[in-house]
Scaffold this active site. Structure first.
Site, PDB file in Angstrom:
ATOM      1  N   LEU A  46       0.793  -1.609  -0.574  1.00  0.00           N
ATOM      2  CA  LEU A  46      -0.031  -0.113  -0.317  1.00  0.00           C
ATOM      3  C   LEU A  46       1.066   1.604   0.389  1.00  0.00           C
ATOM      4  O   LEU A  46       2.140   1.091   0.565  1.00  0.00           O
ATOM      5  CB  LEU A  46      -0.849   0.648   1.303  1.00  0.00           C
ATOM      6  CG  LEU A  46      -1.911  -1.420   1.042  1.00  0.00           C
ATOM      7  CD1 LEU A  46      -2.189  -0.954   2.929  1.00  0.00           C
ATOM      8  CD2 LEU A  46      -2.650  -0.968   0.764  1.00  0.00           C
ATOM      9  N   SER A  47       0.447   2.723  -0.476  1.00  0.00           N
ATOM     10  CA  SER A  47       1.477   3.546  -0.425  1.00  0.00           C
ATOM     11  C   SER A  47       1.824   3.977   0.921  1.00  0.00           C
ATOM     12  O   SER A  47       2.685   4.241   0.746  1.00  0.00           O
ATOM     13  CB  SER A  47       0.280   5.015  -0.870  1.00  0.00           C
ATOM     14  OG  SER A  47      -0.756   5.090  -0.091  1.00  0.00           O
ATOM     15  N   GLU A  48       1.024   3.009   2.283  1.00  0.00           N
ATOM     16  CA  GLU A  48       2.120   3.782   3.442  1.00  0.00           C
ATOM     17  C   GLU A  48       1.118   2.304   4.491  1.00  0.00           C
ATOM     18  O   GLU A  48       0.133   2.194   4.211  1.00  0.00           O
ATOM     19  CB  GLU A  48       1.194   4.963   4.167  1.00  0.00           C
ATOM     20  CG  GLU A  48       1.375   6.062   3.095  1.00  0.00           C
ATOM     21  CD  GLU A  48       2.982   6.843   3.359  1.00  0.00           C
ATOM     22  OE1 GLU A  48       3.834   6.462   3.862  1.00  0.00           O
ATOM     23  OE2 GLU A  48       3.484   7.373   2.472  1.00  0.00           O
ATOM     24  N   THR A  49       1.690   2.273   5.500  1.00  0.00           N
ATOM     25  CA  THR A  49       1.765   1.367   5.866  1.00  0.00           C
ATOM     26  C   THR A  49       2.650   2.234   7.315  1.00  0.00           C
ATOM     27  O   THR A  49       3.500   3.027   7.473  1.00  0.00           O
ATOM     28  CB  THR A  49       2.976   0.057   6.561  1.00  0.00           C
ATOM     29  OG1 THR A  49       2.553  -0.563   5.228  1.00  0.00           O
ATOM     30  CG2 THR A  49       2.529  -1.045   7.566  1.00  0.00           C
TER      31      THR A  49
END
Length: 261
Positions: free
Chosen positions: A44-47
């Site tokens: 995902l774009s961020e964790t």
């Protein structure tokens, strides 16, 4: 080792909208290499990861490729998990981050994030930037940690088909293209191939630069915004007098699971 993981669609009140972020609560920090590998696996774009430290939560954000200094949608997702899944009783959370202390408060089902505002500085377009975006011209170009490209019509944004390999050559976190809108005060799309995210559906941190620009241009301090291409999310930005911006939106849980490492 087993870790809880939550996937929250941030800046949306319905699943399959907004921007998905993974959230992993931790008791203690794992090695940075492990945090990066988990983020890459999540894809995902961020964790977001957080560890409680007294009354404050230490918060970090990782794209699939790098750790970043600030992320809005994953902050909102982390706060949503604390409020709605981990039963935090307070209505105000304090996060210690690489960008200083950030606060998130809840009012009903809406979350309000207190971020530092960034003042965009106008610059000349670097060679090849507009061509990489597929643009023939732009009204203006500004820079913070992103390039902020202003165009005249929101239809231009909807039709963008950037060359991501070409965009990755520019030495900025990302490139945001923005325009005035009929339904909102402004709209935008954000591209970050240099940090491993070709397009981010809703980038809260980009609005720390967008809100000051549009507040000055439109002569108002509270602005409605929408970001995204095929997938979109909605935000409200309020520019304060103390060089801070309040960015607010909703979140919704898509998935809860367990990571085995």
């Amino acid at each position: 080792m087993q870790l809880d993981v939550f996937q929250v669609d941030a800046f949306s009140s319905k699943i399959f909208g907004g921007n998905p972020a993974a959230v992993c609560p931790l008791d203690v920090w794992l090695p940075d290499e492990t945090l990066q590998l988990i983020a890459a696996e999540n894809n995902l774009s961020e964790t977001a990861y957080f560890v409680r430290s007294g009354e404050v939560f230490q918060l970090r954000w990782f794209t699939p490729a790098v750790e970043v200094d600030l992320c809005g949608h994953a902050t909102l997702a982390a706060a949503w998990v604390l409020f709605n899944q981990l039963a935090e009783p307070t209505d105000l959370l304090r996060f210690s981050t690489r960008s200083g202390e950030l606060g998130v408060r809840r009012e009903g089902d809406r979350l309000f994030m207190d971020f530092p505002a960034k003042q965009p500085e106008e610059v000349d377009p670097p060679p090849g930037l507009l061509q990489a975006l597929g643009l023939r011209c732009a009204e203006a170009l500004y820079r913070t940690d992103d390039y902020v490209v202003v165009v005249e019509d929101e239809a231009i944004i909807a039709d963008l088909q950037p060359d991501f390999a070409a965009l990755a050559a520019f030495d900025v976190r990302g490139i945001v293209v923005t325009a005035p809108s009929h339904a909102f005060d402004f709209v935008s799309r954000w591209f970050g191939p240099r940090v491993g995210v070709n397009e981010d559906p809703v980038t809260g941190s980009a609005h720390t630069s967008l809100a000051p620009y549009w507040a000055h241009r439109l002569g108002k301090t509270v602005l409605s915004a929408e970001q995204g291409g095929v997938r979109k999310g909605q935000l409200i930005c309020e520019l304060l007098d103390n060089s801070r911006v309040i960015i607010s939106g909703h979140g919704v849980l898509f998935m809860r699971g367990t990571i085995f490492i």
